[in-house]
Design an enzyme around this catalytic site. Structure first.
Site, mmCIF file in Angstrom:
data_model
loop_
_atom_site.group_PDB
_atom_site.id
_atom_site.type_symbol
_atom_site.label_atom_id
_atom_site.label_comp_id
_atom_site.label_asym_id
_atom_site.label_seq_id
_atom_site.Cartn_x
_atom_site.Cartn_y
_atom_site.Cartn_z
ATOM 1 N N GLU A 6 -5.662 1.317 6.680
ATOM 2 C CA GLU A 6 -5.109 0.483 4.790
ATOM 3 C C GLU A 6 -3.692 -0.288 5.046
ATOM 4 O O GLU A 6 -3.477 -0.755 4.349
ATOM 5 C CB GLU A 6 -4.540 1.692 3.801
ATOM 6 N N LYS B 162 3.936 7.892 14.125
ATOM 7 C CA LYS B 162 4.190 6.459 13.870
ATOM 8 C C LYS B 162 2.582 5.117 15.208
ATOM 9 O O LYS B 162 1.964 4.272 14.577
ATOM 10 C CB LYS B 162 5.051 6.018 14.534
ATOM 11 N N GLU C 295 0.438 6.081 12.185
ATOM 12 C CA GLU C 295 0.560 4.941 11.244
ATOM 13 C C GLU C 295 -0.153 3.944 11.504
ATOM 14 O O GLU C 295 -0.713 3.226 10.038
ATOM 15 C CB GLU C 295 1.815 5.329 10.635
ATOM 16 N N GLU D 263 11.644 2.047 -2.960
ATOM 17 C CA GLU D 263 11.407 2.973 -3.190
ATOM 18 C C GLU D 263 12.212 3.321 -4.701
ATOM 19 O O GLU D 263 11.787 4.360 -5.561
ATOM 20 C CB GLU D 263 11.404 4.011 -2.048
ATOM 21 N N CYS E 61 8.399 7.743 4.317
ATOM 22 C CA CYS E 61 8.987 7.414 5.583
ATOM 23 C C CYS E 61 7.862 8.030 6.861
ATOM 24 O O CYS E 61 7.934 7.364 7.844
ATOM 25 C CB CYS E 61 10.248 7.218 5.541
#
Lengths: 163, 575
Positions: free
Chosen positions: B364, B356, B359, B277, B297
């Protein structure tokens, strides 16, 4: 989760323009949601998700809040009225004469709840307060037609006239 | 100051205090249920009713402002009876399956029943039946446990999301999304702030313990676990340790005893995130394009951006979150280096977070060929596993993380609190651009619990303007400023108020404790103390990260790094 069936939304461009004008005139006002919902129901006859989303977006109020208001007040309807509007009187006289059972039978037959409309848009059910025909109790109306001194067994016969 | 009497005792408190605040000041406990400090104060549940001399009826102490000379009785017969009847009525429509409830012994309703001495519920009758909504990856809603306190609605409003509200009326009232939709069908970001606000067991995370347990029990599987920084700052609370106690060593010991083959530190991956980053920032800043760069994040924030501010998707850092960076490294570099077939690796993450789970399930995030993270557990789920395994947590020895991913810098640790990612990034970006060490590593301007924090820095002769927002409502205020023309170079956003230390997967802090201690500040202290105690406090100085780049990725943002460590985002509907 179980999803209720709903007739397809058939709003026109004109209706949308009208609603936009209403939203515009109330924008920024505190407590704007209720007056806008009233007008929207006048325009569309009911308040489906498409209409509520336009209002939420236009007034910058969360959709969940709009939906909360609509489901709180009985005068707001999530469903359109059917081609045949069935109203079952639940006034005291009709109720003690068994209109509750008649209502149950109609709900079962159409497989919808009070306030809802069948997916084909033909029938909707309302439960009303006393309509002033207590002498004929129990009473129901289908649009302008009045049916009195009913029993549960009369329900099929009434439907036969409209199907 | 306002003078009043509570139960005959003289009390003097500042103007604007409620009766509830005043009573707490002198150690008098008034029961509450819907009240939650800073979140919900609506006087709805009627548990805090008190008698005010001369008032027409009993008054709700949580919303009644103190006035000069009033006399309050919190424990009169009238108040006690009213509260008890109210509680019995609430209990009469509550599914009282306490023994099998996720919040057994950690439930404010259960505690109240005990405190008020309810030994009988006089009101029998049919209970409302509800369907459980467990369609999302992250949250489960069970309205049969709901007591309509509206704390979850307030928490969701507080996040500026408002996807739930009270629908219908009377006995049919329930907390729900619009049009009977599941949380997976509305603009919910799965931050889980509703869960940590719920006094009962109506809201909880999707249980992923069984699949992790199956993997541990399968001898074919090499089960790797990573733990996020905020977990160590709060896990101890589940075992009665004082708030703010860092329990890194005990946590590692517990994970080994649970049967995980390798115990790694997400902080190491946080250092990699900073390399990626930070490099991305330097590139964009040099070319002056796609600024501000916004951190990526926090999965709740990323989902928020996709639903509500899709015009900022290009500004999001394409670097994956530390959890996903780790997931990709474990099933590529680590698998190759340790000679384990990646198909046999089961990768678990312990996170302070319910988002999460979403996520981890994103399609992807499968750069290794299969899902990079196989399961993401919350801090609470880890605590449950430890309890179920009969591990005496408080008496465990301190143990060290496994190498090569158990070495992190202080920069990686502070990721767990608001401002931490920005501070870590500044430490590295400054030294790369200035080519000299930063004098003061503590970037205090971005620390603390103010909703939006800004700092103007001078790096290599150039002005760099940074901002930090936590809580998605603050994020929207900041983004609206950007839309209105305010220029920032670098923005950190965390979905949860306070950052990950107050994530939706963290131990639930009950209403009474919230009123007494600033739990966010206490948990943050645990992380800053670990940073302070670290010998290495800058991500780019992490020798393991340096080796990782030397051996495998070449350079930050290299072609290979882009393949494995970067991702893309999708515009989503608001409704």
């Amino acid at each position: 989760m179980e999803k209720k069936t709903m007739p397809a939304f058939k709003g026109t461009k004109e209706q949308e323009e009208q609603l936009k004008a209403v939203i515009e005139s109330h924008k920024g006002q505190e407590g704007a949601a209720i007056p806008v919902l009233h007008k929207a129901q006048e325009i569309y006859g009911y308040l489906p998700i498409e209409v509520q989303t336009m209002i939420a977006e236009g007034l910058n109020v969360p959709l969940a809040e709009i939906y909360g208001i609509v489901t709180f007040y009985t005068q707001f309807s999530l469903y359109p009225k059917g081609q045949y509007q069935i109203s079952v009187c639940l006034g005291t006289a009709c109720y003690v004469k068994g209109s509750g059972d008649i209502l149950e039978k109609i709900k079962e037959r159409l497989n919808i709840d009070v306030g809802q409309c069948t997916a084909d848009g033909r029938f909707s059910i309302d439960a009303t307060r006393c309509i002033g025909a207590c002498g004929l109790a129990p009473v129901l109306t289908v649009n302008e037609d009045v049916y009195g001194r009913l029993t549960v067994d009369d329900v099929d016969g009434i439907f036969a006239k409209y199907e | 100051m306002v003078n009043l009497k509570i139960n005959g005792q003289e009390v003097s408190v500042p103007e604007g205090y409620t009766i509830l605040d005043a009573a707490r000041e002198v150690g008098i406990n008034i029961p509450t249920l819907c009240y939650l400090k800073d979140i919900n104060q609506i006087g709805a549940c009627r548990m805090c009713l008190v008698e005010v001399k001369g008032a027409r009826a009993l008054q709700a102490a949580c919303v009644y402002p103190v006035a000069e000379g009033i006399e309050v009785f919190t424990n009169s017969e009238k108040a006690r009876n009213a509260r008890r009847t109210t509680l019995e009525l609430i209990l009469s429509n509550h599914e009282r399956k306490c023994l099998t409830c996720i919040r057994n012994r950690n439930c404010e309703l259960q505690s109240l029943a005990e405190e008020l001495g309810v030994d009988n519920i006089r009101f029998e009758g049919e209970n409302t039946k509800y369907e459980i909504d467990d369609e999302s990856t992250s949250l489960v809603r069970d309205n049969s446990k709901c007591i309509l306190c509206r704390r979850c609605i307030a928490a969701c409003d507080n996040q500026g999301i408002s996807v739930i509200s009270c629908v219908n009326r009377g006995f049919s009232t329930e907390v729900a999304a619009s049009f009977g939709k599941s949380m997976s069908e509305v603009g919910c970001i799965y931050c889980g702030q509703c869960i940590v606000s719920c006094p009962v067991g109506a809201l909880y995370e999707k249980n992923d313990i069984p699949k992790v347990q199956r993997a541990i029990d399968n001898p074919e599987k090499h089960v790797v676990v990573q733990t996020a920084p905020a977990v160590r700052a709060a896990l101890g609370e589940e075992f009665g340790l004082p708030m703010g106690t860092p329990v890194t060593g005990k946590m590692v010991a517990a994970l080994r005893r649970l049967g995980f083959d390798k115990v790694f530190d997400t902080d190491t991956a946080a250092d990699v995130t900073i390399m990626e980053e930070g490099t991305e920032f330097i590139e964009r800043f040099t070319k002056q394009e796609k600024l501000p760069l916004i951190t990526s994040c926090s999965p709740g924030w990323v989902k928020y951006c996709e639903h509500y501010y899709p015009e900022f998707i290009d500004n999001l850092s394409s670097a994956k979150s530390p959890m996903e960076i780790f997931g990709a490294i474990i099933k590529s570099y680590y698998a190759e280096k340790s000679g384990i077939d990646k198909e046999n690796i089961y990768s678990v993450a312990i996170m302070p977070c319910t988002s999460k789970k979403f996520e981890a399930a994103r399609p992807e995030h499968s750069s290794s060929g299969s899902q990079d993270i196989d399961a993401s557990l919350t801090t609470r789920e880890l605590a449950r596993m430890i309890k179920q395994a009969g591990i005496n947590f408080a008496e465990l020895p301190d143990e060290e993380f496994d190498q090569p991913f158990g070495m992190a810098t202080g920069a990686g640790v502070i990721f767990g609190t608001t401002g931490g990612v920005m501070e870590a990034a500044i430490r590295t970006v400054y030294e790369i651009l200035e080519k000299k060490p930063l004098d003061d590593l503590n970037v205090t301007a971005v620390r603390g619990l103010d909703g939006i924090k800004e700092a103007a820095l001078k790096i290599a002769g150039k002005d760099v303007k940074v901002a930090v927002a936590h809580g998605t409502k603050n994020a929207s205020i900041l983004l609206d400023k950007v839309k209105a023309g305010e220029h920032y170079d670098f923005i950190e956003i965390m979905a949860c108020p306070g950052g990950c230390i107050n994530g939706g997967g963290q131990p639930v802090v009950d209403s009474k404790t919230r009123a007494k201690v600033n739990f966010k500040a206490e948990r943050a202290k645990a992380l800053y103390s670990e940073d302070e105690a670290s010998t290495l406090r800058k991500s780019h100085e992490n020798p393991y990260v340096q080796a990782l780049y030397k051996e495998y990725f070449g350079e930050p943002c290299s072609h290979k790094a882009h393949e494995l460590l970067h991702t893309h985002y999708t515009k989503r509907s608001k409704y």
